[in-house]
Design an enzyme around this catalytic site. Structure first.
Site, PDB file in Angstrom:
ATOM      1  CD  GLU A  92     -21.248  31.672 -18.100  1.00  0.00           C
ATOM      2  OE1 GLU A  92     -22.158  30.910 -18.498  1.00  0.00           O
ATOM      3  OE2 GLU A  92     -20.062  31.523 -18.444  1.00  0.00           O
ATOM      4  CE1 TYR A  93     -18.924  35.464 -21.613  1.00  0.00           C
ATOM      5  CE2 TYR A  93     -17.599  37.441 -21.866  1.00  0.00           C
ATOM      6  CZ  TYR A  93     -17.883  36.148 -22.223  1.00  0.00           C
ATOM      7  OH  TYR A  93     -17.116  35.538 -23.181  1.00  0.00           O
ATOM      8  CB  ALA A 153     -19.153  26.391 -32.405  1.00  0.00           C
ATOM      9  CG  HIS A 179     -27.054  30.874 -19.847  1.00  0.00           C
ATOM     10  ND1 HIS A 179     -25.698  30.604 -19.916  1.00  0.00           N
ATOM     11  CD2 HIS A 179     -27.476  30.338 -18.681  1.00  0.00           C
ATOM     12  CE1 HIS A 179     -25.338  29.928 -18.840  1.00  0.00           C
ATOM     13  NE2 HIS A 179     -26.384  29.750 -18.073  1.00  0.00           N
ATOM     14  CG  ASN A 180     -22.971  31.491 -22.642  1.00  0.00           C
ATOM     15  OD1 ASN A 180     -23.836  30.819 -22.086  1.00  0.00           O
ATOM     16  ND2 ASN A 180     -21.955  30.949 -23.270  1.00  0.00           N
ATOM     17  CB  SER A 202     -25.862  26.152 -19.960  1.00  0.00           C
ATOM     18  OG  SER A 202     -24.995  26.761 -19.005  1.00  0.00           O
ATOM     19  CB  ALA A 236     -14.527  16.668 -27.434  1.00  0.00           C
ATOM     20  CE  LYS A 272     -24.810  27.903 -23.092  1.00  0.00           C
ATOM     21  NZ  LYS A 272     -23.648  27.631 -23.822  1.00  0.00           N
ATOM     22  N   GLY A 295     -19.754  15.948 -25.845  1.00  0.00           N
ATOM     23  CA  GLY A 295     -20.472  14.881 -26.539  1.00  0.00           C
ATOM     24  C   GLY A 295     -20.406  13.573 -25.763  1.00  0.00           C
ATOM     25  CG  ASN A 298     -14.834  11.796 -32.240  1.00  0.00           C
ATOM     26  OD1 ASN A 298     -15.440  12.825 -31.963  1.00  0.00           O
ATOM     27  ND2 ASN A 298     -13.525  11.746 -32.365  1.00  0.00           N
TER      28      ASN A 298
HETATM   29  P1  NDP Z   1     -14.541  20.884 -28.913  1.00  0.00           P
HETATM   30  O1  NDP Z   1     -15.237  22.160 -29.156  1.00  0.00           O
HETATM   31  O2  NDP Z   1     -13.152  20.900 -28.388  1.00  0.00           O
HETATM   32  O3  NDP Z   1     -14.571  20.034 -30.267  1.00  0.00           O
HETATM   33  C1  NDP Z   1     -13.902  18.788 -30.387  1.00  0.00           C
HETATM   34  C2  NDP Z   1     -14.764  17.810 -31.147  1.00  0.00           C
HETATM   35  O4  NDP Z   1     -15.068  18.326 -32.457  1.00  0.00           O
HETATM   36  C3  NDP Z   1     -14.037  16.509 -31.363  1.00  0.00           C
HETATM   37  O5  NDP Z   1     -14.976  15.458 -31.277  1.00  0.00           O
HETATM   38  C4  NDP Z   1     -13.513  16.662 -32.777  1.00  0.00           C
HETATM   39  O6  NDP Z   1     -13.259  15.435 -33.427  1.00  0.00           O
HETATM   40  C5  NDP Z   1     -14.672  17.349 -33.439  1.00  0.00           C
HETATM   41  N1  NDP Z   1     -14.309  18.041 -34.668  1.00  0.00           N
HETATM   42  C6  NDP Z   1     -13.597  19.175 -34.793  1.00  0.00           C
HETATM   43  N2  NDP Z   1     -13.485  19.506 -36.090  1.00  0.00           N
HETATM   44  C7  NDP Z   1     -14.156  18.570 -36.810  1.00  0.00           C
HETATM   45  C8  NDP Z   1     -14.402  18.363 -38.188  1.00  0.00           C
HETATM   46  N3  NDP Z   1     -13.965  19.233 -39.110  1.00  0.00           N
HETATM   47  N4  NDP Z   1     -15.128  17.284 -38.554  1.00  0.00           N
HETATM   48  C9  NDP Z   1     -15.588  16.425 -37.626  1.00  0.00           C
HETATM   49  N5  NDP Z   1     -15.386  16.557 -36.300  1.00  0.00           N
HETATM   50  C10 NDP Z   1     -14.682  17.617 -35.898  1.00  0.00           C
HETATM   51  O7  NDP Z   1     -15.429  19.926 -27.967  1.00  0.00           O
HETATM   52  P2  NDP Z   1     -16.285  20.240 -26.660  1.00  0.00           P
HETATM   53  O8  NDP Z   1     -16.785  18.922 -26.206  1.00  0.00           O
HETATM   54  O9  NDP Z   1     -15.555  21.123 -25.695  1.00  0.00           O
HETATM   55  O10 NDP Z   1     -17.506  21.114 -27.194  1.00  0.00           O
HETATM   56  C11 NDP Z   1     -18.395  20.631 -28.179  1.00  0.00           C
HETATM   57  C12 NDP Z   1     -19.377  21.734 -28.510  1.00  0.00           C
HETATM   58  O11 NDP Z   1     -20.111  22.072 -27.331  1.00  0.00           O
HETATM   59  C13 NDP Z   1     -18.701  23.023 -28.985  1.00  0.00           C
HETATM   60  O12 NDP Z   1     -19.498  23.612 -29.968  1.00  0.00           O
HETATM   61  C14 NDP Z   1     -18.687  23.882 -27.751  1.00  0.00           C
HETATM   62  O13 NDP Z   1     -18.705  25.252 -28.063  1.00  0.00           O
HETATM   63  C15 NDP Z   1     -19.981  23.454 -27.063  1.00  0.00           C
HETATM   64  N6  NDP Z   1     -20.015  23.624 -25.622  1.00  0.00           N
HETATM   65  C16 NDP Z   1     -18.933  23.362 -24.848  1.00  0.00           C
HETATM   66  C17 NDP Z   1     -18.971  23.526 -23.480  1.00  0.00           C
HETATM   67  C18 NDP Z   1     -17.793  23.205 -22.647  1.00  0.00           C
HETATM   68  O14 NDP Z   1     -17.876  23.438 -21.425  1.00  0.00           O
HETATM   69  N7  NDP Z   1     -16.715  22.674 -23.185  1.00  0.00           N
HETATM   70  C19 NDP Z   1     -20.202  23.985 -22.815  1.00  0.00           C
HETATM   71  C20 NDP Z   1     -21.315  24.149 -23.695  1.00  0.00           C
HETATM   72  C21 NDP Z   1     -21.205  23.996 -25.043  1.00  0.00           C
HETATM   73  P3  NDP Z   1     -11.800  14.723 -33.307  1.00  0.00           P
HETATM   74  O15 NDP Z   1     -11.843  13.955 -32.025  1.00  0.00           O
HETATM   75  O16 NDP Z   1     -11.735  13.870 -34.487  1.00  0.00           O
HETATM   76  O17 NDP Z   1     -10.770  15.815 -33.303  1.00  0.00           O
END
Ligand code: NDP
Length: 480
Positions: free
Chosen positions: A190-191, A76, A186-187, A128, A11, A183, A14, A32
């Site tokens: 941030e709040y 998470a 940090h958050n 972050s 997502a 981390k 990643g 993925n």
């Molecule tokens: P999301 O938290 O929206 O997660 C989506 C991803 O998780 C997709 O690749 C999805 O795969 C996968 N996924 C969900 N459930 C499963 C499962 N049961 N098995 C395998 N894969 C799974 O993505 P983000 O990129 O927003 O965040 C990723 C991590 O980074 C999270 O933990 C988030 O808290 C953390 N984070 C996010 C920030 C942000 O600004 N967004 C900042 C810092 C940290 P699929 O495509 O198949 O659905």
């Protein structure tokens, strides 16, 4: 296998981290759960570097050089456990699993211990900077074994943001949950930062009578000085923005209910457990929560507030100067609370976190990046045992210089009925810590009265209880 690192979970976070590794010359295996995201990544950004797309977990693992480094960037909580288990079965002793999601540090401790039993290294890392940081250089806070950092650290140092002095914004924070703990704090900070900035805005608007675009100019000015930071900069941008549909200032058309994903709440919950006072962070979490309680706000909306007297231009300009001082002083206080909490966590879990390094790696890449973090770094470099940031000679001097303006601004918020829980709580923390005597003496006496909880005396050693129900004789209870 030839990929130096693999990223699973493509997502926004990643995908951008994978691109960042690739742009820095690493061969990156990408995977993925649903293959579409992997294909999209390679189709859209394949030209940026060397990607090895993998459709299955087995192909992904086979693409990696040994020891394998697998970075997990999925949702998470439960999904992270599922994915860890899936890969742990395919990996071999010495391989490294990295969780870059926003995990709770207690989960990271549990996962690290379980994987260590199986001979695998587990690194829980805070990342972050949002999507943009992930792509162009985040602040990275890894926790895990020293060996895992030896193998992973150089790669993280390549993709991390760089502080103004050129050093990468990452370091080995400490064992197991240390990275995710830091981390989390940090958050929390941030709040608190966001809340303080929001209060400054509301005071400038309602007490000084400035319009949003004027406040944006004031913030731009502040951004050039000691408050210079990403959050101040984006605040000015938001305040300048006009809503296309209505032509009104954008800030006036956004519903005034702030949401939260939970890391601020975790910070406060953890602080309660550690017994560390972080009232600035707690006020920020509660302020968001209060904003969302529409039913309470509606029910209370008829309550009277004070009359406000409009300010003249000169008075408003002076007030704005005071708000800058109040904001800065309150910010120092919330960072002092954050660092106090990191020290408490480090002692509780035996992490040996270097407090100056934490400031160093937050100077760029992360959401709270700010000019002033270099000064926190310097304070803990010159005295690693500094009991609180408030005791650093430079910060102490600035707080002393700010105090009258700070008190005036908090008093103005009270007089005008404009809530400033962050600033007033910060001031109460300052006054609480510096007070020669606190009414805790009376509290302890009350506790002794109704619960025989005993007390100590200022004039001699020992533990005492007064027989409140009887003749009020004082007895010694520690056998001395
Ligand atoms: P999301 O938290 O929206 O997660 C989506 C991803 O998780 C997709 O690749 C999805 O795969 C996968 N996924 C969900 N459930 C499963 C499962 N049961 N098995 C395998 N894969 C799974 O993505 P983000 O990129 O927003 O965040 C990723 C991590 O980074 C999270 O933990 C988030 O808290 C953390 N984070 C996010 C920030 C942000 O600004 N967004 C900042 C810092 C940290 P699929 O495509 O198949 O659905």
């Amino acid at each position: 296998g030839r990929a130096q690192i693999g990223v699973t979970g493509l997502a926004v976070m990643g995908r951008n981290l994978a691109r960042n590794f690739a742009r820095n010359g690493y061969t990156v295996a990408v995977h993925n759960r649903t293959y579409g995201r992997t294909r999209d990544l390679v189709e859209q950004f394949g030209g940026e570097g060397d990607f090895v797309p993998a459709e299955t977990a087995e192909e992904f693992v086979a693409a990696l050089e040994r020891p394998r480094r697998v970075m997990i960037m999925v949702k998470a909580g439960g999904p992270t456990d599922t994915v860890i288990e899936e890969f742990a079965e395919l990996l071999e002793p010495g391989d490294v699993i990295i969780d870059g999601g926003n995990a709770h540090f207690e989960d990271t401790r549990r996962r690290e211990a379980a994987l260590r039993e199986r001979g695998l290294h587990f690194v829980g890392t805070g990342v972050s900077g949002g999507e943009e940081g992930a792509l162009n250089g985040p602040s990275i806070m890894p926790g895990g074994s020293p060996e895992s950092y030896e193998s992973l650290g150089p790669m993280l140092e390549r993709i991390a943001a760089r502080a103004p002095d050129g050093t990468p914004c990452t370091t080995h924070v400490g064992p197991d949950g240390a990275g995710h703990f830091v981390k989390m704090v940090h958050n929390g900070i941030e709040y608190a930062d966001m809340q303080l900035i929001a209060e400054a805005y509301q005071l400038l608007r309602d007490v000084a009578g400035y319009a949003p675009d004027e406040i944006a100019d004031i913030f731009r000015g502040w951004n050039e000085g000691r408050l210079g930071s990403y959050l101040i900069e984006i605040t000015a941008e938001v305040l300048t923005h006009t809503d296309a549909a209505t032509g009104a200032p954008f800030v006036d058309v956004v519903a005034d209910r702030a949401e939260q994903k939970g890391t601020g709440r975790w910070t406060v919950q953890t602080a309660l457990g550690l017994g560390t006072p972080v009232p600035g962070i707690a006020e920020a979490v509660f302020a968001r929560s209060l904003s969302g309680h529409t039913e309470l706000r509606t029910a209370a909306s008829p309550l009277p507030g004070p009359q406000r007297t409009p300010m003249g231009r000169d008075e408003a300009a002076d007030f704005a100067d005071g708000v800058e001082r109040s904001l800065y002083a309150s910010k120092v206080i919330s960072y002092a609370q954050g660092w106090d909490m990191i020290r408490a966590g480090s002692e509780e879990y035996d992490w040996h976190i270097d407090l100056s390094d934490v400031a160093a790696i937050w100077r760029a890449g992360c959401i709270i990046r700010a000019r002033f973090l270099d000064r926190i770094r310097a304070a803990f470099t010159s005295d690693p045992w500094l009991p609180t940031l408030l005791a650093d000679p430079e910060f102490a001097k600035e707080l002393g210089e700010a105090q009258y303006a700070w008190r005036d601004v908090v008093a103005a918020s009270v007089r005008n009925g404009v809530p400033a829980p962050g600033m007033s709580s910060a001031l109460a923390y300052y006054d609480g810590l510096r007070a020669p005597r606190l009414p805790a003496a009376l509290l302890q006496a009350q506790r002794d009265y109704f619960g025989a909880h005993t007390y100590q005396r200022t004039d001699r050693e020992g533990t005492f209880h007064t027989l409140w129900g009887g003749d009020r004789e004082e007895i010694r209870t520690d056998g001395g």
